[in-house]
Scaffold this motif. Structure first.
Motif: not given
Length: 75
Positions: A31-33, A46-48
């Motif tokens: 999961t990304y915040e 959200v992507t890197e």
């Protein structure tokens, strides 16, 4: 063919199927915040950042909502 051979032939495929099922568990997705506040009420994606990505300049055009069908102000 003995009774033991018949039982062994029945159990072997079942054991193989159970072993494969035990290995097939789903991996948990990370999961990304985002360090942002969602003002639209939708879902943030959200992507890197890709270090090899090509920089793109986008125009700063104001967004306007599309009038719904049946609005009196529609032309």
């Amino acid at each position: 063919m003995t009774k033991l051979d018949t039982i062994a032939r029945s159990i072997l495929p079942l054991g193989a199927a159970l072993a494969l099922a035990a290995c097939g568990g789903e991996a948990e997705e990370p999961t990304y915040e985002a360090d942002a506040e969602d003002m639209s009420g939708g879902e943030l994606i959200v992507t890197e950042e890709d270090p090899d990505a090509v920089p793109v300049d986008t125009p700063d055009t104001p967004m306007t909502p599309v009038p719904e069908e049946g609005d009196e102000g529609a032309e």
